[in-house]
Design a protein around this motif. Structure first.
Motif, mmCIF file in Angstrom:
data_model
loop_
_atom_site.group_PDB
_atom_site.id
_atom_site.type_symbol
_atom_site.label_atom_id
_atom_site.label_comp_id
_atom_site.label_asym_id
_atom_site.label_seq_id
_atom_site.Cartn_x
_atom_site.Cartn_y
_atom_site.Cartn_z
ATOM 1 N N LYS A 156 0.848 -1.196 0.000
ATOM 2 C CA LYS A 156 0.000 0.000 0.000
ATOM 3 C C LYS A 156 0.881 1.243 0.000
ATOM 4 C CE LYS A 156 -4.094 -1.981 0.191
ATOM 5 N NZ LYS A 156 -5.156 -1.761 -0.829
ATOM 6 N N GLN A 157 1.904 1.210 -0.828
ATOM 7 C CA GLN A 157 2.929 2.250 -0.784
ATOM 8 C C GLN A 157 2.363 3.654 -0.984
ATOM 9 O OE1 GLN A 157 6.229 2.499 -3.825
ATOM 10 N NE2 GLN A 157 7.431 1.838 -2.069
ATOM 11 N N GLU A 158 1.508 3.816 -1.983
ATOM 12 C CA GLU A 158 0.978 5.150 -2.271
ATOM 13 C C GLU A 158 0.107 5.659 -1.126
ATOM 14 O OE1 GLU A 158 -1.810 7.269 -5.674
ATOM 15 O OE2 GLU A 158 -0.548 5.562 -6.249
ATOM 16 N N ALA A 159 -0.771 4.805 -0.629
ATOM 17 C CA ALA A 159 -1.654 5.194 0.473
ATOM 18 C C ALA A 159 -0.852 5.451 1.748
ATOM 19 C CB ALA A 159 -2.697 4.104 0.717
ATOM 20 N N PHE A 160 0.139 4.606 1.990
ATOM 21 C CA PHE A 160 0.944 4.773 3.189
ATOM 22 C C PHE A 160 1.765 6.054 3.127
ATOM 23 C CE2 PHE A 160 4.934 4.204 5.520
ATOM 24 C CZ PHE A 160 4.418 4.006 6.789
ATOM 25 N N PHE A 161 2.406 6.288 1.997
ATOM 26 C CA PHE A 161 3.231 7.481 1.834
ATOM 27 C C PHE A 161 2.382 8.747 1.969
ATOM 28 C CE2 PHE A 161 5.745 10.527 -0.751
ATOM 29 C CZ PHE A 161 6.941 10.435 -0.065
ATOM 30 N N LYS B 180 1.049 -0.085 17.964
ATOM 31 C CA LYS B 180 -0.405 -0.172 17.774
ATOM 32 C C LYS B 180 -0.844 0.620 16.543
ATOM 33 C CE LYS B 180 -4.872 0.733 19.983
ATOM 34 N NZ LYS B 180 -5.408 1.483 18.810
ATOM 35 N N ASP B 181 -0.224 1.774 16.316
ATOM 36 C CA ASP B 181 -0.589 2.596 15.158
ATOM 37 C C ASP B 181 -0.258 1.881 13.849
ATOM 38 O OD1 ASP B 181 -1.364 4.792 16.825
ATOM 39 O OD2 ASP B 181 0.760 5.247 17.097
ATOM 40 N N ILE B 182 0.862 1.164 13.836
ATOM 41 C CA ILE B 182 1.257 0.415 12.640
ATOM 42 C C ILE B 182 0.242 -0.691 12.362
ATOM 43 C CG2 ILE B 182 3.095 -0.969 11.595
ATOM 44 C CD1 ILE B 182 5.037 0.419 13.606
ATOM 45 N N VAL B 183 -0.148 -1.390 13.419
ATOM 46 C CA VAL B 183 -1.136 -2.466 13.283
ATOM 47 C C VAL B 183 -2.491 -1.898 12.856
ATOM 48 C CG1 VAL B 183 -2.421 -4.252 14.528
ATOM 49 C CG2 VAL B 183 0.042 -3.996 14.904
ATOM 50 N N ASP B 184 -2.874 -0.753 13.428
ATOM 51 C CA ASP B 184 -4.146 -0.134 13.058
ATOM 52 C C ASP B 184 -4.176 0.196 11.564
ATOM 53 O OD1 ASP B 184 -5.035 -0.316 15.636
ATOM 54 O OD2 ASP B 184 -4.724 1.808 16.128
ATOM 55 N N LEU B 185 -3.059 0.687 11.026
ATOM 56 C CA LEU B 185 -2.979 0.980 9.593
ATOM 57 C C LEU B 185 -3.110 -0.289 8.764
ATOM 58 C CD1 LEU B 185 -0.217 3.709 9.027
ATOM 59 C CD2 LEU B 185 -2.665 3.872 8.568
ATOM 60 N N TYR B 186 -2.488 -1.356 9.250
ATOM 61 C CA TYR B 186 -2.558 -2.643 8.570
ATOM 62 C C TYR B 186 -4.016 -3.066 8.372
ATOM 63 C CZ TYR B 186 -1.960 -7.778 8.156
ATOM 64 O OH TYR B 186 -2.016 -9.088 7.771
ATOM 65 N N PHE B 187 -4.813 -2.906 9.419
ATOM 66 C CA PHE B 187 -6.224 -3.269 9.317
ATOM 67 C C PHE B 187 -7.010 -2.229 8.519
ATOM 68 C CE2 PHE B 187 -5.253 -6.103 12.902
ATOM 69 C CZ PHE B 187 -5.931 -7.248 12.495
ATOM 70 N N GLU B 188 -6.690 -0.957 8.714
ATOM 71 C CA GLU B 188 -7.390 0.099 7.977
ATOM 72 C C GLU B 188 -7.221 -0.068 6.467
ATOM 73 O OE1 GLU B 188 -7.080 4.894 7.232
ATOM 74 O OE2 GLU B 188 -6.414 4.115 9.177
ATOM 75 N N PHE B 189 -6.032 -0.475 6.043
ATOM 76 C CA PHE B 189 -5.767 -0.706 4.624
ATOM 77 C C PHE B 189 -6.315 -2.051 4.137
ATOM 78 C CE2 PHE B 189 -1.684 2.088 4.825
ATOM 79 C CZ PHE B 189 -2.467 3.237 4.707
ATOM 80 N N GLY B 190 -6.899 -2.832 5.035
ATOM 81 C CA GLY B 190 -7.490 -4.116 4.660
ATOM 82 C C GLY B 190 -6.477 -5.191 4.315
ATOM 83 N N LEU B 191 -5.249 -5.032 4.821
ATOM 84 C CA LEU B 191 -4.192 -5.971 4.437
ATOM 85 C C LEU B 191 -4.336 -7.340 5.081
ATOM 86 C CD1 LEU B 191 -1.213 -3.463 4.410
ATOM 87 C CD2 LEU B 191 -2.186 -4.646 2.444
ATOM 88 N N HIS B 192 -5.111 -7.429 6.144
ATOM 89 C CA HIS B 192 -5.334 -8.740 6.765
ATOM 90 C C HIS B 192 -6.113 -9.660 5.829
ATOM 91 C CE1 HIS B 192 -8.901 -6.405 7.468
ATOM 92 N NE2 HIS B 192 -9.550 -7.410 8.017
ATOM 93 N N LYS B 193 -6.767 -9.047 4.837
ATOM 94 C CA LYS B 193 -7.511 -9.844 3.860
ATOM 95 C C LYS B 193 -6.811 -9.879 2.499
ATOM 96 C CE LYS B 193 -12.031 -9.138 6.024
ATOM 97 N NZ LYS B 193 -13.411 -8.612 5.860
ATOM 98 N N GLU B 194 -5.600 -9.357 2.467
ATOM 99 C CA GLU B 194 -4.826 -9.363 1.221
ATOM 100 C C GLU B 194 -3.521 -10.138 1.381
ATOM 101 O OE1 GLU B 194 -4.365 -5.611 -0.729
ATOM 102 O OE2 GLU B 194 -6.388 -4.940 -0.203
#
Length: 355
Positions: free
Chosen positions: A135-140, A154-168
């Motif tokens: 999610k380079q563009e969204a993260f940057f 926790k903030d890093i993990v929250d982003l992981y879920f916000e970007f839906g990466l747990h399902k990717e």
């Protein structure tokens, strides 16, 4: 091995400096050392676009080379009987509520987090997606909205879920290879759980203090007394020295120097930090993906001038590696994540200059 001609090396380094393009390279430093002494210890350029002249002892962010430190600690913990590499990580971390481990790894709509082992995290074989690469563009974009923001795990993990990466996720655990800092986020949390202290304190207690690495510290997560100057590192024309990179944490949060990194990797390969058995496990690299280097437990296998080095690369154009056969350390900092030249070919030419 005979030291390279200093004047020729300086000309080679200077030839790649670039202050005007979209991918400026304001400084390049290279450090090569073997058992006979330092062979190359040179720098060209300025610390920043309009900075002072760079020194070969300047600090820089080592980025993902931090993974070498994390992997070393995990192997130490195994030697101490506090974990086994074959253990599943789930029982250790299931009580950390914000991790939502039951939802952390979905593949084909099935949950696989309970099957992820510690060794798979170390070797990037868990299948977990990555907030930086996937999610380079969204993260940057998120980072640059508030470049001074301090991140916690926790903030890093929250982003992981916000970007839906747990399902990717990329595959079931151990069925492929995909480089992901999320593997090392889990490892950082594992170390903190077992040690009952911050990851930065574990790195200091287990590596930095025993080796007297006075110019190395875990940025944004510990106070440091060092007052050394630092090389500014760039992504394109953005000076990332102005960005709080606490989001790198266990995947890339260490600041160091070539000299300290040399001391660290020599100690690692001289079995001052882990045993020969653990070291061999660490460097037992496996094939990864097409056009990508073999990877072990937090370590890449690279070849420079026909010699095999084991080490790790950092995002901002850095590398620290060691050749066991010639007992040679190689460390460099290009200070640009996306240089316009082929970094490998450039560094290989430098290594070839050492006879």
């Amino acid at each position: 091995m005979i030291p390279a001609n200093a004047q020729n090396i300086n000309q080679l380094l200077s030839s790649k400096l670039d202050s005007i393009s979209e991918n400026p390279v304001h400084s390049i430093s290279v450090y090569i050392k073997n058992q006979d002494g330092v062979l190359i210890d040179q720098v060209a350029g300025l610390r920043a676009k309009e900075g002072e002249k760079a020194l070969s002892t300047d600090q820089f962010r080592i980025a993902s080379s931090t993974k070498l430190f994390v992997s070393t600690i995990v192997l130490q913990l195994q030697e101490e009987g506090k974990l086994s590499l074959t253990d599943k990580v789930y029982p250790y971390l299931k009580d950390i509520e914000y991790l939502k481990l039951d939802e952390f790894h979905y593949y084909d709509n099935l949950a696989f987090a309970k099957e992820i082992s510690i060794e798979q995290l170390l070797s990037h074989k868990s299948g977990l997606a990555d907030i930086f690469n996937d999610k380079q563009e969204a993260f940057f974009e998120r980072v640059m909205q508030n470049p001074e923001r301090q991140y916690q795990p926790k903030d890093i993990v929250d982003l992981y879920f916000e970007f839906g990466l747990h399902k990717e996720t990329k595959y079931k655990p151990d069925e492929g290879w995909h480089y992901s800092d999320m593997n090392y986020v889990l490892l950082g949390l594992l170390i903190e759980k077992l040690e009952q202290k911050s990851l930065s304190q574990s790195i200091r207690d287990r590596i930095l203090s025993p080796l007297d690495l006075k110019d190395t510290y875990f940025e944004y997560y510990e106070k440091t007394e060092t007052n050394k100057a630092r090389l500014h590192q760039y992504i394109g024309n953005i000076d990332f020295d102005m960005v709080n990179t606490s989001f790198d944490w266990s995947g890339g949060g260490v600041v160091s120097t070539h000299q300290d990194l040399a001391t660290f990797i020599e100690a690692l390969f001289n079995k001052k930090l882990i045993s020969e058995t653990s070291l061999q496990k660490m460097i037992a690299v496996q094939p990864t993906i097409k056009d990508h280097l073999p990877y072990g437990l937090g370590v890449y296998k690279s070849v420079y001038n026909n010699h095999t080095f084991f080490g790790h690369y950092g995002f901002y154009g850095t590398y620290i590696g060691y050749c066991p056969r010639t007992k040679t350390v190689l460390s460099y900092c290009i200070s640009q994540a996306t240089p316009s030249f082929n970094t490998y070919e450039f560094v290989n030419a430098i290594v070839e200059s050492v006879k």
